[in-house]
Design an enzyme around this catalytic site. Structure first.
Site, short mmCIF file in Angstrom:
data_model
loop_
_atom_site.label_atom_id
_atom_site.label_comp_id
_atom_site.label_asym_id
_atom_site.label_seq_id
_atom_site.Cartn_x
_atom_site.Cartn_y
_atom_site.Cartn_z
N CYS A 269 0.81 -1.23 -0.01
CA CYS A 269 0.04 0.02 0.10
C CYS A 269 0.83 1.23 -0.02
O CYS A 269 0.14 2.34 -0.15
CB CYS A 269 -0.77 0.09 1.11
SG CYS A 269 -1.88 -1.52 1.22
N HIS B 257 -3.96 8.61 5.16
CA HIS B 257 -3.95 7.23 4.75
C HIS B 257 -5.35 6.54 5.19
O HIS B 257 -6.04 6.05 4.25
CB HIS B 257 -3.06 6.59 5.48
CG HIS B 257 -2.83 5.05 5.23
ND1 HIS B 257 -2.81 4.62 4.00
CD2 HIS B 257 -3.04 4.07 6.23
CE1 HIS B 257 -2.78 3.15 4.31
NE2 HIS B 257 -2.94 2.83 5.60
N HIS C 25 -9.87 1.28 -0.80
CA HIS C 25 -8.46 1.15 -0.70
C HIS C 25 -7.89 0.37 -2.07
O HIS C 25 -8.47 -0.59 -2.33
CB HIS C 25 -8.25 0.30 0.51
CG HIS C 25 -6.79 0.24 0.99
ND1 HIS C 25 -5.73 0.74 0.17
CD2 HIS C 25 -6.09 -0.34 2.14
CE1 HIS C 25 -4.61 0.77 0.53
NE2 HIS C 25 -4.82 0.13 1.78
#
Lengths: 380, 225
Positions: free
Chosen positions: A138, A272, A309
């Site tokens: 990520c 985030h 995400h």
């Protein structure tokens, strides 16, 4: 660390994106600014055996290699790169090994490594100065951006195209579901009371980065400046973030230091913010440690609450959102908010339209292994 | 590019470089010439302004798997299953760090934090975990939860970083060129750019189904004092 010559500051001269919000960066900005989530039932594969069932998906079954080529092509065209300029540019691609490679005989797998996929993309787009793939989960996309920026700033590259892509697939859905990481209610609720976890999303993005001097020489449009960047580790756990957000704080400080900026200069934080209990709380602590008093004043939102995400592409997709924020003067909404969580006391953007004109915005990403990145984007 | 894991020169790293040593090579010659074929030398001669006048980073320690005396498979770190890749990476990392830093939990030089980056260069990544995931999906079987936590290469790097308290960047790449040369380029960039003082560079790939064993090499590269 020597101060760079002004001409070596990395600037962004082209970009494009594809997400569940639709094709193009504009529709992504619109949906983010409106706080309109793109989540829905998964249609791409059978989810009946999983706990979770939602994702942020484009319709149908897009092919990642083709979408990457299209988005990269759009970014290069937006940057008005000639064939010769493309040929002198290197490509950094963020992505994971195609799960289809596991079904190939061992001898054929060399054709489907992430680096091989990067080579294919580079060839399709005429980028001939080298290629590399980043697989750091990520933070793969944001790490690629940081490396591109560092290469430009140190003078070892004049222009780097960074691309990244993830399309919601059964393998990752099964993995995340097995790890109980997905939100059963199908929504990402960053920093909110009642948040239940992540929702995966389609994300493909590409950005053209080059030195300010190179952009000036060829009269290229400058969309934003990459004023600073930072990369740091938590040194804590295989998958959990440090509860004090130490790596994130260090990455933010590094980015500010590199840019010669202070916390007070930051007008927006694209967090985030995955919507998991531990990660959002840790990020809050990290932001407070890095930004001090500014942490509870600066507007914060996680655009994952709209586009989901997008794993390896998240750092790059969210950079695109952050650039759009600086240019459009509207902050992304932190969608899905149900109410305050005492562990996440930030100044969340909970309703739109929220007009602002930040000069600097911070884009944050974190990943397993305690990897953290911070990108400080400056208005053009 | 060839899918072979490491060049023939990697064998030399096991015979005469098993002990801690400090090299003072010219820029980008930080062990690359002992690992790879002459393509690494090309990286040294590529005309970049970054190299001009650059002070050489040094190789503080190096390690490999296998080394003379290694038998069987490398030990699996706690919490990992199904694939030899985490064991390969963790073992060679630990071996290199012991030679460079002493014991886990020992003090860093000057008493400060270890701003050591962990950089993994792997062409094919964790094929064992990829296979286990595919088998579960294709067989309609329950996915073992531990596979989620190890499904990305960062995970084993996080294990290394936690054990050795390394707070620098965590980076994983599949290289477009020669793995060692590209890894050294990345290490130099991280140090020059300022996010790391040291770099633990890990070059690892599982055997490509050709009967050879898994192989890995590790370098602890340090900024000159």
């Amino acid at each position: 660390m020597a101060d760079p010559a002004p001409g070596l500051e990395p600037v962004i001269t082209g970009l494009s994106a594809l997400s569940a919000c639709g094709r193009g960066a504009e529709v992504l900005y619109e949906r983010a600014a409106a706080g309109e989530p793109a989540f829905g039932p998964v249609t791409r594969f059978d989810v009946s055996r999983f706990r979770a069932g939602a994702a942020a998906q484009l319709p149908g079954n897009p092919v990642l290699a083709d979408e990457l080529a299209a988005v990269t092509e759009e970014a290069c065209a937006a940057a008005r790169l000639s064939a010769g300029q493309r040929a002198d540019s290197r490509l950094l691609l963020a992505g994971h090994t195609d799960p289809a490679a596991a079904r190939l005989p061992a001898a054929d797998r060399a054709r489907r490594t992430p680096a091989a996929d990067a080579r294919t993309l580079a060839e399709r787009c005429g980028l001939r100065a080298g290629h590399r793939a980043y697989t750091t989960a990520c933070v793969a996309g944001s790490t690629a951006v940081a490396d591109a920026a560092a290469a430009i700033r140190t003078g070892s590259a004049e222009r780097v195209v960074v691309a990244a892509g993830y399309l919601v697939d059964e393998e990752h859905f099964a993995l995340f579901d097995a790890g109980r990481a997905l939100a059963p209610d199908g929504r990402v609720r960053p920093f909110s009371a009642g948040r239940q976890g992540m929702v995966l999303g389609d994300g493909v993005a590409a950005v053209v980065l080059e030195s300010a001097a190179a952009a000036r020489r060829r009269g290229a449009p400058v969309l934003a400046r990459l004023a600073g960047w930072g990369r740091a580790g938590d040194a804590h756990h295989v998958s959990q973030p440090h509860p004090q957000g130490t790596g994130l704080a260090r990455a933010v400080r590094n980015a500010l230091h590199r840019a010669g900026r202070r916390p007070e200069d930051i007008g927006y934080v694209n967090a985030h913010g995955t919507g998991t209990a531990a990660s959002d709380a840790a990020e809050t602590v990290g932001l407070r440690a890095a930004l001090g008093d500014r942490a509870v004043l600066v507007p914060v939102s996680s655009s994952k609450s709209v586009h989901g995400h997008t794993l390896e592409s998240s750092g790059l997709l969210e950079l695109v959102v952050t650039v759009g924020t600086l240019r459009a003067g509207r902050l992304p909404v932190n969608a899905g908010y149900l109410g305050a969580d005492e562990r996440c006391g930030l100044n969340l953007v909970t309703a739109g339209p929220h007009r602002a004109a930040p000069r600097y915005a911070l884009s944050l990403n974190a990943a397993f292994g305690g990897a953290n990145t911070a990108l400080l984007v400056g208005a053009a | 590019m060839s899918p072979t894991t490491h060049r023939a020169g990697a064998d030399r790293s096991t015979t005469d470089r098993a002990e801690t040593e400090t090299d003072r090579p010219t820029p980008h010659r930080t062990g690359a010439e002992h690992l790879t074929d002459h393509r690494a030398g090309a990286a040294v001669h590529s005309p970049t302004t970054r190299q001009a006048g650059a002070t050489a980073n040094t190789v503080r320690a190096r390690a490999a798997w296998p080394e003379p005396g290694d038998t069987g498979a490398p030990a699996m770190p706690a919490g990992f299953i199904a694939s030899t890749f985490p064991a390969l990476v963790a073992t060679v990392a630990d071996r290199c760090l012991r030679r460079g830093y002493g014991e886990p939990g020992g003090p860093a030089a000057g008493g400060g934090e270890r701003r050591t980056a962990v950089v993994l260069v792997s062409e094919r990544g964790d094929q064992g975990t990829l296979d286990a995931v595919a088998a579960a999906v294709d067989g309609g079987r329950r996915m073992q939860p531990l596979l989620f936590f190890q499904s990305v290469p960062n995970a084993v790097l996080g294990w290394v970083a936690a054990r050795w308290e390394l707070v620098g960047p965590v980076v994983c790449v599949s290289p477009g060129g020669d793995p060692a040369a590209e890894g050294l380029e990345l290490a130099d960039l991280l140090i020059e750019d300022g996010d790391a003082d040291d770099v633990l560079l890990l070059l690892a790939d599982q055997a490509a189904g050709d009967g050879r064993p898994d192989r890995a090499t590790a370098f602890l590269i340090t900024r000159p004092s």
